[in-house]
Structure formats: C-alpha cells, structure tokens
Design a protein around this motif. Sequence first.
Motif, mmCIF file in Angstrom:
data_model
loop_
_atom_site.group_PDB
_atom_site.id
_atom_site.type_symbol
_atom_site.label_atom_id
_atom_site.label_comp_id
_atom_site.label_asym_id
_atom_site.label_seq_id
_atom_site.Cartn_x
_atom_site.Cartn_y
_atom_site.Cartn_z
ATOM 1 N N ALA A 494 -18.480 22.855 -8.480
ATOM 2 C CA ALA A 494 -18.953 21.919 -9.455
ATOM 3 C C ALA A 494 -19.832 22.505 -10.303
ATOM 4 N N ASP A 495 -20.219 22.116 -11.482
ATOM 5 C CA ASP A 495 -21.077 22.343 -12.582
ATOM 6 C C ASP A 495 -22.335 22.264 -12.017
ATOM 7 N N CYS A 496 -23.401 23.311 -11.991
ATOM 8 C CA CYS A 496 -24.692 23.221 -11.364
ATOM 9 C C CYS A 496 -25.704 22.180 -12.058
ATOM 10 N N SER A 497 -25.514 22.059 -13.363
ATOM 11 C CA SER A 497 -26.181 21.058 -14.030
ATOM 12 C C SER A 497 -25.850 19.674 -13.889
ATOM 13 N N SER A 498 -24.728 19.507 -13.252
ATOM 14 C CA SER A 498 -24.370 18.090 -13.126
ATOM 15 C C SER A 498 -25.317 17.312 -12.129
ATOM 16 N N ARG A 499 -25.574 16.117 -12.037
ATOM 17 C CA ARG A 499 -26.435 15.411 -11.299
ATOM 18 C C ARG A 499 -25.615 14.341 -10.091
ATOM 19 N N HIS A 500 -26.175 15.097 -8.846
ATOM 20 C CA HIS A 500 -25.349 14.263 -7.561
ATOM 21 C C HIS A 500 -26.803 14.159 -6.179
ATOM 22 N N ARG A 501 -26.288 13.165 -5.529
ATOM 23 C CA ARG A 501 -27.316 13.246 -4.364
ATOM 24 C C ARG A 501 -27.150 14.518 -3.708
ATOM 25 N N VAL A 502 -27.908 14.702 -2.761
ATOM 26 C CA VAL A 502 -28.224 15.983 -2.119
ATOM 27 C C VAL A 502 -28.156 15.756 -0.481
ATOM 28 N N ALA A 503 -27.319 16.996 0.037
ATOM 29 C CA ALA A 503 -27.287 17.020 1.650
ATOM 30 C C ALA A 503 -28.448 17.514 2.325
ATOM 31 N N CYS A 504 -29.232 16.468 2.966
ATOM 32 C CA CYS A 504 -30.591 16.963 3.637
ATOM 33 C C CYS A 504 -30.366 17.198 5.228
ATOM 34 N N HIS A 505 -31.056 18.144 5.555
ATOM 35 C CA HIS A 505 -30.671 18.412 7.283
ATOM 36 C C HIS A 505 -32.164 18.400 7.749
ATOM 37 N N LEU A 506 -32.151 17.891 8.970
ATOM 38 C CA LEU A 506 -33.482 17.979 9.902
ATOM 39 C C LEU A 506 -33.265 19.195 10.704
ATOM 40 N N PRO A 507 -34.287 20.586 10.411
ATOM 41 C CA PRO A 507 -34.239 21.682 11.157
ATOM 42 C C PRO A 507 -34.356 21.318 12.754
ATOM 43 N N GLY A 508 -33.761 21.953 13.473
ATOM 44 C CA GLY A 508 -33.922 21.868 14.985
ATOM 45 C C GLY A 508 -32.934 20.645 15.473
ATOM 46 N N GLU A 509 -32.164 19.956 14.605
ATOM 47 C CA GLU A 509 -31.207 18.951 15.186
ATOM 48 C C GLU A 509 -29.921 19.271 14.520
ATOM 49 N N PRO A 510 -29.032 20.222 14.932
ATOM 50 C CA PRO A 510 -27.997 20.481 14.269
ATOM 51 C C PRO A 510 -27.390 19.480 13.604
ATOM 52 N N TYR A 511 -27.046 18.262 14.235
ATOM 53 C CA TYR A 511 -26.213 17.282 13.510
ATOM 54 C C TYR A 511 -26.859 15.905 13.060
ATOM 55 N N ASN A 512 -28.260 16.192 12.660
ATOM 56 C CA ASN A 512 -28.985 15.301 11.837
ATOM 57 C C ASN A 512 -29.127 15.570 10.562
ATOM 58 N N TRP A 513 -28.258 14.697 9.790
ATOM 59 C CA TRP A 513 -28.138 14.788 8.259
ATOM 60 C C TRP A 513 -28.352 13.428 7.689
ATOM 61 N N GLU A 514 -28.922 13.542 6.377
ATOM 62 C CA GLU A 514 -28.960 12.078 5.638
ATOM 63 C C GLU A 514 -28.843 12.721 4.283
ATOM 64 N N ILE A 515 -28.464 11.564 3.298
ATOM 65 C CA ILE A 515 -28.230 11.945 2.319
ATOM 66 C C ILE A 515 -29.270 11.342 1.208
ATOM 67 N N SER A 516 -29.886 12.228 0.216
ATOM 68 C CA SER A 516 -30.830 11.473 -0.664
ATOM 69 C C SER A 516 -30.786 10.695 -1.415
ATOM 70 N N SER A 517 -31.688 9.854 -1.453
ATOM 71 C CA SER A 517 -31.553 8.446 -2.298
ATOM 72 C C SER A 517 -31.465 8.773 -3.725
ATOM 73 N N GLU A 518 -32.047 10.046 -4.263
ATOM 74 C CA GLU A 518 -32.239 10.210 -5.326
ATOM 75 C C GLU A 518 -31.034 11.237 -5.934
ATOM 76 N N VAL A 519 -30.670 11.345 -7.062
ATOM 77 C CA VAL A 519 -29.975 12.296 -7.697
ATOM 78 C C VAL A 519 -30.533 13.416 -8.340
ATOM 79 N N SER A 520 -29.887 14.627 -8.426
ATOM 80 C CA SER A 520 -30.705 15.769 -8.997
ATOM 81 C C SER A 520 -29.479 16.897 -9.531
ATOM 82 N N ASP A 521 -29.989 17.754 -10.346
ATOM 83 C CA ASP A 521 -28.898 19.011 -10.335
ATOM 84 C C ASP A 521 -29.185 19.837 -9.364
#
Length: 645
Positions: A494-521
């Motif tokens: 994808a275009d790096c300048s496009s704006r999307h939500r973001v994959a966020c991971h909690l270190p120390g817990e391999p399967y703990n993911w959440e999606i950011s509420s805000e969009v960003s490039d």
Amino acid sequence: MSGNSLYDPDQNALDTRWIQPWSEAFRAQRDVGLRVPINFHTVPAVSLTQACFSKNQYEHNAFQKCFSNLLGVGFRRFLVDTYWDALSSTWSLCPVEQPRSNQTESVVTVTSGSTVIVSTDTVSAKIPETTAPALQSLGFERRQDASSSSASISASASGASSSQVLTSSSESASAKPTVTSFPTTDGPPLMQIGRYNCTSVMRLDLLTGILSDFLESTSTTTGAALLFLTLDVHAASSILNPNAPAPQLSQIQLPGDGSLLSDVMRGNLSGVTYTPSLLQQQRNDLNTSWFDVDWPNRPVQGYYNVSNDSENVRFTVDGWPTEAFVEFKEFFRLGISYGSIDPQMELYNIGTDLDYIFPPGRFSELRAASVSSDGRVSSGCLFDAADTTVTRERNSSWAITTAPTLNTNSNPDLMAPVPAIANLTSCGMTALLNQTLADTTADKNPLPYAAYVHSTLWSWAPGEPLNATSKGNDDLDRCVIMSTSPLPGRWRVADCSSRHRVACHLPGEPYNWEISSEVSDYYNAASACRSPYQFSVPHTALENAHLLSAIRSSEANANEPIFIDLNAINVQDCWVVGLNGTCPYLSTADINRTRIVVVPTVAAVIIFVLAALTFFVKCASNRTENKRGRRRRMVGGWEYEGVPS
C-alpha cells in the motif's frame, strides 16, 4: 546447479519458489519470524516415502531428482523412513535387504532382465513395475505394527555373519527366492526384490549428500532457511522373504561403532547441524548464548520462561533458540530428530546418537485435527480469541498434524491456496503431507507439491508483494496493509502516505493485539498505539490469526485495512520492520536490485582488501576449507562461510 552437485532440481520446481514474487514473499515471512523460537514456526512438511517412493520404486536417479525438487519448491521438514540392512550393514532407503555378495547369491537366484533406460525427466522413468502381489492383498501387518510373531523369519540371536542370517531366515522360505537384476544405462542395476525395485546406491548417505549440496547452494542471507529431518527407524525385510515384515534383529546384527545413525548423518552434515548438546549448553546460560546478541536480534518475549540461578545467570528449562540465532549467528541450518523406532530394532541403543540426534518425537507434538470438506478446521485448532499468551491447552510448540486427503490437479493454480492447508497453518499447526499428490511423485511433476508449499504461506496474499512484479507503483507501494477481505488476514502492499488504523501489540503477550482507534499514515503509525501497546507485525501464523481476530472484533469498520509494521521505504523489495530498519541484503545506493550481499558488513572491507592478495592463489588451487567441517561456497565471486549474522 553445478555439474557435479547432487542437488539438481528441475527448473520448473525452482520457478515456483525462487523467482519473484514468491522468493520475496517467503523471505519476508522468514525475516519477520527470525526472533521467535524455532518451535513455534509452521513450515511445509512432507513424507519422502509418499512423495518419492509411492510405487515402490527406489531408484537413485529418480530419488535424486525427487528430493531435489522437494527442496527446490520449499519444503522444510522431512519425514524419512530409513532401514537398517543387516545383510550389508548399511543404513538404506530401500525397505528390503539387497544382494551384494556371493553369499547372498548362493541362497537366492539372481536372474538378468532387459536393460533399463533410466529417465528422470518429468515424463516417465522407464522402470519395470514389480510382479509381486499388491501390498494390500498379501495380508501382512504393516511394518511398524509387526510384532514378535515375525520371529520365525528372524536371524538367530547368536548369528554373527551374513551367511548365518540367510541360513536362519531361509527356514521360513518355501522356495529359493528369485531376484531379477535389470542392467541400467546409468549406474548400478535395478534389483527387483519382491514388491520393491531398488538400486544399491539407495543408501542414507545419498540423502545426506543431496541435502549437503542444497544447504551449500542456499548459504546466502536471502536463501537460507532452517530445515528439519525426522528419522523413522526400521529393519529392512529379509531378502529371503521380502514381502513379509522385517525380522527381529539380534544385538549382533545391529549397527556398531562407526555405523550408528549419527555416524552416517555426521558424514555430510556435521558442520551444519544444531545438536541436543548445544541446546542444553545454551539453555543453561542464556547470558552467553541467546541473549548475547545485538538488541534488535533478542528473542521476543512471552514464548518461554526465563529464570535466574544463584549467580544471576539466566537459564530456561524448555525454551528453544530463534532462527536468527541458530542460522545467522551460529551458522547452523539443520535439526535432526528420531521419530518412531520399530519393534524389530528395539535392541538398537540410541543413547550414543543422542548427542547429535534429538530424542524421538522432540520435533513433533502430534495434534488431532478435523477438516471439513470445504477446508475449514472443525476441531483441534490451536487458535482461541481469548488467548493472549501461550497456554498449556493450546500450546503450538512443535505442533504437527497429518494433512487430510487432497485432490490436487497435476497442473494446479499456484495462486490459489489449498484451503485445508492454509487453515491448518493459521491454526498454528504444521500440516504433514503424507500422501502422493496428483498420483505422481515429485521427480516426475513437482507442481502439485509446490502448490502445497504455497498454501503454507500465511502472510502475503498470492501475487504479493506487488512491487516484486511488473505491476504496481514502485514509488508508492512500499508499506503493508492487512484486511479481512478479499483474502482474510493476508498482506498487501500500500501507499505509505495513505491513512489507516494501526496494528498494536502488547510486548510479552504474543497473542495480545488491538487496533488503534485513530488513523495515521505509516510514518506516524507508532504514535497511534496507546501505551504500552506498540506498532508491530505478526511473527507467526498464529499471531497473524489473532491479529485478524482483533480486526474483526474492533469497533470500527472491520472491512477497512490496517497498517502492519513492515516496509520497503529505503530499498525496494527489501522488507524491514520499523522506519529505521536497515536492509541486510542491499545497499541503499545499489542500483542492481538482484545483487545479493552475502558477507557481513564489517567484514566486507577486509574481504575487499584480501581479495586481490588471494586472487592468484584461488586461480591456482580451488582448495576446500571448512568452518566446523563445512565446505565454503563461492557466491558472486566471494568466498563465503555460511550465513552472516
């Protein structure tokens, strides 16, 4: 391939794995997982018996092509049936003893057949089919199920020679057996022994030789990957009763010093094998092993427990190293483990081997899984959305299951993953291919096997990364998104300048993911994650499944793609994690994108200076030197030892 290399795959096999975009997709998937312990990776796995010997043809040229093609298309785990031939005191790939002495020929009748033209192309190997009855019609037990009831055809416990073995076994033979010898135009004759057709070259050291040459030819930072062998140990059936279960072997008939299984494996692979003794040594002192690396190469947290002893030395009881450590720091490329050991070999003491070969089952945690007709995993999946850590109930360490029966076309669509295999992979399990695909062995047609390997690719969507092809905008598509459609959980550029939500991971817990509420490039994506979550990329198939679940359960539109932390901003086609990630393969000023840098950066200057001094010496003598007994490889004109850190 060089003219004298045992590793000699067909070009159509290589084209399914080592050209764009496939080579880049598999390499990027390997790279994002380098910091995860090797026991949590899913890799394509295959039984050699099913892929190469399904019609009981054990001819060495065909096997050389078959094994080479399987390696060439990208299989990384191999189940190998190996047989101890007590008659010739060798480890063989042929399930029956072979005649190799006058003593043998005095007990069996050897007749000559017509000359065989051995062909290993993709059309046909003109090898005569055995005239023995079909396996299913004989009423014998399967080899691994044979019990002491076969003792009537076994050798005497006091027998010390091949002739005694033959004499004892002949008591159960109703008539003098006949072996047909078919002369060949390429190598030793093909021997028809009962239902098997074998050549005398079909020994275990042929397999290790092919594997050694493959490892040498892929000893580059772009081509290297860690391989695993699991050895199922059998006794070869008696030449006097070849269609019967193998005889029970006495202690004196079993391998001795110099002929142990570990001796054979060391012959070609000693310098590239990661061993049990090394594992234990490194587990006992993590300070000087797995943690003694640059910070970016430290193992990710959460996959095994670390403790401190009384002297504050960190250790682990059950952890495994990462591929980054094993492959790129220690230069090992292979792990070998025992699988099953038949009752006929129960007196074989594997204790001496365990310094070099891992104990039975160490690379396999068998999992039962059910797959529906449409490829969905209906039971046994190791994914649970409620998991955030590695749990006892769904621990994917070395998880492996047998793939369901597949109906694969002889000319499959390599862009269409096999649903059952893709879904088992997403469930955190390695799917073992234990069948012959499209009713053909891999020497004759590697394409169905390539389709299987492609189905284990859990990261990129088919045809991606798009920049690796002639399509796409080379200047814009340098970042990576993931979405729920059209292919759920697969990655696309994808275009790096496009704006999307973001994959966020909690270190120390391999399967703990959440999606950011805000969009960003992409450039500001890290700031979109709430603390302590961090912008990240999935490292394994199971992590990827948990991220997909997080997308689906997020409050925003689940159909919208999200950014994952992977980019090729600085160097096209070289995917790295983070804005400051450095491409390990190419210089940013290098305009030749196909050039592979295979030497450590620090050593490059030294090698450049020494190159002129050694040029004439190398021209005069193509000497072979070893690093831990390993041959060096010439790549791009440079002499290179293993894989750089």
